[in-house]
Design a protein around this motif. Structure first.
Motif, PDB file in Angstrom:
ATOM      1  N   TYR A 452       0.826  -1.210   0.000  1.00 50.22           N
ATOM      2  CA  TYR A 452       0.000   0.000   0.000  1.00 50.22           C
ATOM      3  C   TYR A 452       0.863   1.265   0.000  1.00 50.22           C
ATOM      4  CZ  TYR A 452      -3.274   3.498   1.886  1.00 50.22           C
ATOM      5  OH  TYR A 452      -4.024   4.624   2.098  1.00 50.22           O
ATOM      6  N   TRP A 453       1.827   1.301   0.918  1.00 46.54           N
ATOM      7  CA  TRP A 453       2.676   2.505   0.994  1.00 46.54           C
ATOM      8  C   TRP A 453       3.554   2.623  -0.246  1.00 46.54           C
ATOM      9  CZ3 TRP A 453       0.592   5.691   4.008  1.00 46.54           C
ATOM     10  CH2 TRP A 453      -0.059   5.260   5.167  1.00 46.54           C
ATOM     11  N   ASP A 454       4.022   1.492  -0.722  1.00 55.45           N
ATOM     12  CA  ASP A 454       4.846   1.499  -1.931  1.00 55.45           C
ATOM     13  C   ASP A 454       4.025   1.965  -3.148  1.00 55.45           C
ATOM     14  OD1 ASP A 454       7.334   0.677  -3.373  1.00 55.45           O
ATOM     15  OD2 ASP A 454       5.901  -0.649  -4.383  1.00 55.45           O
ATOM     16  N   PHE A 455       2.762   1.540  -3.200  1.00 51.49           N
ATOM     17  CA  PHE A 455       1.880   1.974  -4.294  1.00 51.49           C
ATOM     18  C   PHE A 455       1.728   3.495  -4.281  1.00 51.49           C
ATOM     19  CE2 PHE A 455      -2.377   3.383  -5.499  1.00 51.49           C
ATOM     20  CZ  PHE A 455      -2.537   2.855  -6.773  1.00 51.49           C
ATOM     21  N   LEU A 456       1.490   4.033  -3.090  1.00 51.50           N
ATOM     22  CA  LEU A 456       1.298   5.486  -3.001  1.00 51.50           C
ATOM     23  C   LEU A 456       2.585   6.222  -3.378  1.00 51.50           C
ATOM     24  CD1 LEU A 456      -0.839   5.832   0.265  1.00 51.50           C
ATOM     25  CD2 LEU A 456      -1.612   6.001  -2.115  1.00 51.50           C
ATOM     26  N   ALA A 457       3.710   5.720  -2.895  1.00 51.80           N
ATOM     27  CA  ALA A 457       4.987   6.384  -3.203  1.00 51.80           C
ATOM     28  C   ALA A 457       5.288   6.271  -4.706  1.00 51.80           C
ATOM     29  CB  ALA A 457       6.110   5.745  -2.380  1.00 51.80           C
ATOM     30  N   ARG A 458       5.056   5.092  -5.256  1.00 50.77           N
ATOM     31  CA  ARG A 458       5.350   4.843  -6.669  1.00 50.77           C
ATOM     32  C   ARG A 458       4.495   5.716  -7.594  1.00 50.77           C
ATOM     33  NH1 ARG A 458       3.840  -0.499  -6.500  1.00 50.77           N
ATOM     34  NH2 ARG A 458       2.232  -0.367  -8.068  1.00 50.77           N
ATOM     35  N   ALA A 461       3.466  11.001  -8.368  1.00 51.38           N
ATOM     36  CA  ALA A 461       3.344  12.061  -9.383  1.00 51.38           C
ATOM     37  C   ALA A 461       1.930  12.100  -9.952  1.00 51.38           C
ATOM     38  CB  ALA A 461       4.362  11.826 -10.496  1.00 51.38           C
ATOM     39  N   LYS A 462       1.273  10.957 -10.010  1.00 52.03           N
ATOM     40  CA  LYS A 462      -0.075  10.922 -10.613  1.00 52.03           C
ATOM     41  C   LYS A 462      -1.180  11.173  -9.588  1.00 52.03           C
ATOM     42  CE  LYS A 462       0.634   8.097 -14.666  1.00 52.03           C
ATOM     43  NZ  LYS A 462       1.868   7.306 -14.610  1.00 52.03           N
ATOM     44  N   LEU A 463      -0.939  10.862  -8.324  1.00 51.01           N
ATOM     45  CA  LEU A 463      -2.042  10.875  -7.358  1.00 51.01           C
ATOM     46  C   LEU A 463      -1.982  11.979  -6.304  1.00 51.01           C
ATOM     47  CD1 LEU A 463      -2.326   6.999  -6.692  1.00 51.01           C
ATOM     48  CD2 LEU A 463      -3.709   8.402  -8.245  1.00 51.01           C
ATOM     49  N   ARG A 464      -0.793  12.523  -6.103  1.00 49.95           N
ATOM     50  CA  ARG A 464      -0.630  13.446  -4.964  1.00 49.95           C
ATOM     51  C   ARG A 464      -1.569  14.643  -5.060  1.00 49.95           C
ATOM     52  NH1 ARG A 464       3.534  13.959  -0.783  1.00 49.95           N
ATOM     53  NH2 ARG A 464       2.378  15.422   0.450  1.00 49.95           N
ATOM     54  N   ASP A 465      -1.787  15.166  -6.264  1.00 48.91           N
ATOM     55  CA  ASP A 465      -2.594  16.383  -6.395  1.00 48.91           C
ATOM     56  C   ASP A 465      -4.094  16.118  -6.269  1.00 48.91           C
ATOM     57  OD1 ASP A 465      -0.349  17.783  -6.680  1.00 48.91           O
ATOM     58  OD2 ASP A 465      -0.435  17.910  -8.882  1.00 48.91           O
ATOM     59  N   ASN A 466      -4.456  14.864  -6.243  1.00 51.33           N
ATOM     60  CA  ASN A 466      -5.870  14.513  -6.097  1.00 51.33           C
ATOM     61  C   ASN A 466      -6.307  14.882  -4.673  1.00 51.33           C
ATOM     62  OD1 ASN A 466      -8.249  13.070  -5.543  1.00 51.33           O
ATOM     63  ND2 ASN A 466      -7.728  11.472  -7.022  1.00 51.33           N
ATOM     64  N   HIS A 467      -7.267  15.798  -4.571  1.00 52.81           N
ATOM     65  CA  HIS A 467      -7.583  16.291  -3.222  1.00 52.81           C
ATOM     66  C   HIS A 467      -8.144  15.193  -2.322  1.00 52.81           C
ATOM     67  CE1 HIS A 467     -11.503  16.759  -5.170  1.00 52.81           C
ATOM     68  NE2 HIS A 467     -12.006  16.667  -3.962  1.00 52.81           N
ATOM     69  N   ARG A 468      -8.698  14.133  -2.934  1.00 55.38           N
ATOM     70  CA  ARG A 468      -9.231  13.049  -2.093  1.00 55.38           C
ATOM     71  C   ARG A 468      -8.111  12.167  -1.525  1.00 55.38           C
ATOM     72  NH1 ARG A 468     -14.049   9.866  -4.229  1.00 55.38           N
ATOM     73  NH2 ARG A 468     -14.230   9.468  -2.000  1.00 55.38           N
ATOM     74  N   MET A 469      -6.873  12.395  -1.999  1.00 55.68           N
ATOM     75  CA  MET A 469      -5.752  11.568  -1.535  1.00 55.68           C
ATOM     76  C   MET A 469      -4.892  12.322  -0.521  1.00 55.68           C
ATOM     77  SD  MET A 469      -6.043   8.778  -3.434  1.00 55.68           S
ATOM     78  CE  MET A 469      -4.448   7.984  -3.483  1.00 55.68           C
ATOM     79  N   LEU A 471      -5.062  13.129   2.632  1.00 56.28           N
ATOM     80  CA  LEU A 471      -4.790  12.523   3.937  1.00 56.28           C
ATOM     81  C   LEU A 471      -3.786  11.376   3.793  1.00 56.28           C
ATOM     82  CD1 LEU A 471      -5.509  12.467   6.932  1.00 56.28           C
ATOM     83  CD2 LEU A 471      -7.329  10.817   6.387  1.00 56.28           C
ATOM     84  N   MET A 472      -3.999  10.571   2.747  1.00 55.61           N
ATOM     85  CA  MET A 472      -3.092   9.439   2.543  1.00 55.61           C
ATOM     86  C   MET A 472      -1.660   9.941   2.328  1.00 55.61           C
ATOM     87  SD  MET A 472      -5.268   7.013   0.010  1.00 55.61           S
ATOM     88  CE  MET A 472      -6.993   6.686   0.240  1.00 55.61           C
ATOM     89  N   HIS A 475       0.256  10.884   5.374  1.00 57.64           N
ATOM     90  CA  HIS A 475       0.868   9.719   6.040  1.00 57.64           C
ATOM     91  C   HIS A 475       2.134   9.272   5.315  1.00 57.64           C
ATOM     92  CE1 HIS A 475      -2.408   9.498   8.772  1.00 57.64           C
ATOM     93  NE2 HIS A 475      -3.296   9.082   7.900  1.00 57.64           N
ATOM     94  N   VAL A 476       2.125   9.373   3.977  1.00 55.81           N
ATOM     95  CA  VAL A 476       3.333   9.028   3.221  1.00 55.81           C
ATOM     96  C   VAL A 476       4.476   9.971   3.651  1.00 55.81           C
ATOM     97  CG1 VAL A 476       4.403   8.965   0.917  1.00 55.81           C
ATOM     98  CG2 VAL A 476       2.064   8.103   1.240  1.00 55.81           C
ATOM     99  N   ASP A 477       4.134  11.244   3.799  1.00 62.12           N
ATOM    100  CA  ASP A 477       5.159  12.222   4.219  1.00 62.12           C
ATOM    101  C   ASP A 477       5.734  11.851   5.580  1.00 62.12           C
ATOM    102  OD1 ASP A 477       4.762  13.621   1.916  1.00 62.12           O
ATOM    103  OD2 ASP A 477       3.418  15.113   2.807  1.00 62.12           O
ATOM    104  N   THR A 478       4.850  11.477   6.483  1.00 56.76           N
ATOM    105  CA  THR A 478       5.324  11.099   7.820  1.00 56.76           C
ATOM    106  C   THR A 478       6.281   9.913   7.720  1.00 56.76           C
ATOM    107  OG1 THR A 478       3.138  11.732   8.601  1.00 56.76           O
ATOM    108  CG2 THR A 478       4.517  10.543  10.157  1.00 56.76           C
ATOM    109  N   LYS A 479       5.910   8.936   6.909  1.00 57.67           N
ATOM    110  CA  LYS A 479       6.782   7.760   6.774  1.00 57.67           C
ATOM    111  C   LYS A 479       8.108   8.145   6.124  1.00 57.67           C
ATOM    112  CE  LYS A 479       3.621   3.925   6.998  1.00 57.67           C
ATOM    113  NZ  LYS A 479       3.543   4.062   8.430  1.00 57.67           N
ATOM    114  N   ARG A 480       8.025   9.041   5.161  1.00 53.59           N
ATOM    115  CA  ARG A 480       9.250   9.456   4.474  1.00 53.59           C
ATOM    116  C   ARG A 480      10.175  10.177   5.475  1.00 53.59           C
ATOM    117  NH1 ARG A 480       7.259  11.997  -0.171  1.00 53.59           N
ATOM    118  NH2 ARG A 480       7.627  10.156  -1.423  1.00 53.59           N
ATOM    119  N   GLU A 481       9.583  11.089   6.252  1.00 57.57           N
ATOM    120  CA  GLU A 481      10.394  11.833   7.226  1.00 57.57           C
ATOM    121  C   GLU A 481      11.016  10.904   8.260  1.00 57.57           C
ATOM    122  OE1 GLU A 481       7.556  14.783   8.489  1.00 57.57           O
ATOM    123  OE2 GLU A 481       7.580  15.594   6.441  1.00 57.57           O
TER     124      GLU A 481
END
Ligand code: FAD
Ligand code: SF4
Length: 502
Positions: A452-458, A461-469, A471-472, A475-481
């Motif tokens: 799941y986390w790998d999918f979001l990170a991968r 570029a395509k999903l980050r700007d989606n406002h419905r994403m 919150l997700m 959490h990716v940012d927290t994991k990255r930090e």
């Protein structure tokens, strides 16, 4: 009459279409094209269902006095040649099949056989093509909720004048429960012994290369059987449909679902008669609450109609859409069921046994995993098409490619993906699993989590700007930090390298 209704195997009704308008004693054509059944390793029960239902329908029409011409051939083309050689005066009349390209193919085949064909509107849906196109008004993306409200208003189903009955369009906030331990699932209907089913099942087993169990075919093949199934649903399972429609329990393959898609999709029941029966049950039976009735009606009056039109509007692109550029192959365990992931093993086992798993198993287990794994949508679509008793290209494709895999973006506004958290909350699978639903990396971690986390990170570029994403991705940012993403990526590399042992 020179007009001869040609009844396709998915249009088994004399209550609408050209057959409803044919005079008594008229000729009627049905064709079993066996080559069709060899295209994919279809579920044994699916082929049995369709062929047995056609044979039962043939017998019913003969008993009712029609002159039934029932042809068995390798291809439709072969059968049409036989037909027109014997009936050169005939004009075939058929309802349009919802599958893309079939009208043109049938026209070509009939022309090659030297005959005439007239194709008319498919009356096995509630809405028409013209009405949807007018509603859509040239739009390129569609919203189900708006379509559904429009359908409610137009049809008057569950309406109180201009307002929805109960004051709300949707009661899903009351519908996403997991049953308490002591809840006993309502009974699923048991299959009636049927000699035509038995004979057809044996013939299918010896004739075709099928997938799935060859025992226990349980789907009705006659209109009476389908009506009994509907009545059984209204009486026993509709009352619990609403609250538990998203829940998954190992020992309850049917939960409170209607199990009607297989018979609706071949014409034995009209969707409108099911909708009306559910609405009447809500008014007449104390046990049926509004959230249950509305939840069920939304699936039929909303989703089923919606995906049919979306398919029509987006084919042929939809079938090969792949906006997330997913290229992985489908893991073999989708065919073998051999995986230690209990949710997948149980669900694939359900599909193997009966050609059926309910909506949330399809969406949040099978499609969710495949999306996280990055399976090419076309391959997953083919798997669903082969393995389910209710699968036809027009309904499988939008559900798998768009709803399941977010490959096009025509009505899904974000991918339906989740970590183990969702499966753990909505099922009892995790308790009996060799994986730990709370762990993301390391020995025994549930694969859904790292994937799941790998999918979001991968796909950032395509999903980050989606406002419905949003919150997700926080959490990716927290994991990255926290420096966790690297270990997650390595865990996924490991899973992929050892897919046969997952
Ligand atoms: P219930 O839960 O009792 O729902 C009642 C009826 O509503 C169904 O019988 C069906 O006719 C209709 N319905 C509900 N949801 C949908 C939907 N999303 N699209 C169309 N009709 C719907 N449905 C198919 O008929 N054939 C398929 O091949 C198919 N493939 C699917 C693949 C995926 C990945 C997903 C997520 C969904 C798929 N669906 C498909 C939709 C839905 O899951 C099934 O219609 C439903 O599970 C059938 O079981 P049921 O009759 O017990 O449904
Ligand atoms: Fe599925 Fe993971 Fe739960 Fe096992 S722990 S059942 S793999 S979600």
């Amino acid at each position: 009459d020179d007009d001869v209704p040609w009844v396709l195997g998915t249009h088994l009704t004399e209550r609408c279409g050209p057959l409803a308008r044919a005079p008594d004693g008229n000729r009627v054509l049905l064709i079993e094209a066996h080559g069709f059944a060899r295209r994919l390793p279809y579920h044994h029960h699916k082929l049995t269902l369709v062929f047995a239902a056609m044979r039962r329908f043939r017998d019913r029409l003969s008993d009712a006095g029609y002159n039934v011409i029932y042809l068995k051939a390798e291809t439709f083309g072969d059968a049409l040649e036989t037909f027109f050689a014997e009936h050169p005066d005939a004009t075939l009349v058929t309802m349009r099949s919802p599958s893309y390209g079939s009208e043109r193919r049938f026209r070509d085949l009939v022309a090659d056989a030297g005959g005439d064909l007239r194709v008319c509107e498919n009356e096995l849906f509630v809405s028409t093509r013209g009405a949807f196109d007018e509603w859509a008004d040239g739009a390129e993306t569609f919203t189900h909720e708006q379509f559904y409200r429009w359908m409610r208003r137009e049809s008057g189903v569950l309406m109180d004048g201009k307002e929805p009955v109960g004051g709300e369009w949707n009661f899903d906030d009351q519908n996403r429960e997991f049953p308490p331990e002591e809840w006993k699932a309502p009974p699923a209907p048991s299959p009636e012994p049927d000699v035509v089913v038995e004979e057809t099942a044996a013939w299918v087993e010896s004739t075709f290369d099928t997938w799935g169990s060859t025992e226990g075919v349980r789907w009705p093949v006659t209109r009476d059987g389908a009506r009994d199934h509907l009545e059984h649903f209204l009486e026993y399972r509709l009352p619990a449909f609403g609250p538990y429609q998203d829940a998954m329990r190992t020992d309850d393959w049917a939960m409170a679902h209607s199990l009607l898609s297989a018979v609706i999709n071949i014409g034995l029941l009209h969707p409108l008669e099911v909708i009306e029966a559910v609405e009447t049950a809500y008014h007449d039976r104390d046990a049926v609450s509004l959230p249950s009735a509305e939840g069920c009606i939304r699936q039929l009056l909303g989703w089923r109609e919606f995906v049919r039109h979306v398919y029509r509007q987006t084919m042929p692109e939809l079938a090969s859409a792949n906006q997330l550029e997913a290229t992985a192959s489908l893991p073999d365990f989708y065919w073998t069921g051999e995986t230690g992931m209990n949710c997948l093993a149980e669900t694939i086992g359900d599909v193997y046994d009966r050609g059926y798993a309910h909506h949330i198993q399809r969406l949040m287990v099978l499609a969710n995993f495949a999306t996280l794994w990055g399976v090419e949508p076309r391959e997953l679509n083919e798997w669903f098409h082969a393995t389910y008793v209710d699968a036809y290209h027009w309904v499988t494709t939008p559900n798998v490619v768009e709803m399941g895999q977010y490959a096009y973006g025509v009505f899904a506004t974000k991918p339906y993906v989740s970590s183990a958290n969702y499966v753990d909350r909505m099922s009892d699978y995790c308790a009996d699993c060799r994986y730990d639903s709370d762990k993301t990396t390391g020995e025994g971690a549930c694969p859904f989590n790292a994937l799941y986390w790998d999918f979001l990170a991968r796909n950032e570029a395509k999903l980050r700007d989606n406002h419905r994403m949003g919150l997700m991705y926080s959490h990716v940012d927290t994991k990255r930090e926290a420096g966790d993403l690297e270990a997650i990526r390595e865990h996924v590399v490991d899973l992929r390298a050892n897919v046969d042992d997952v």
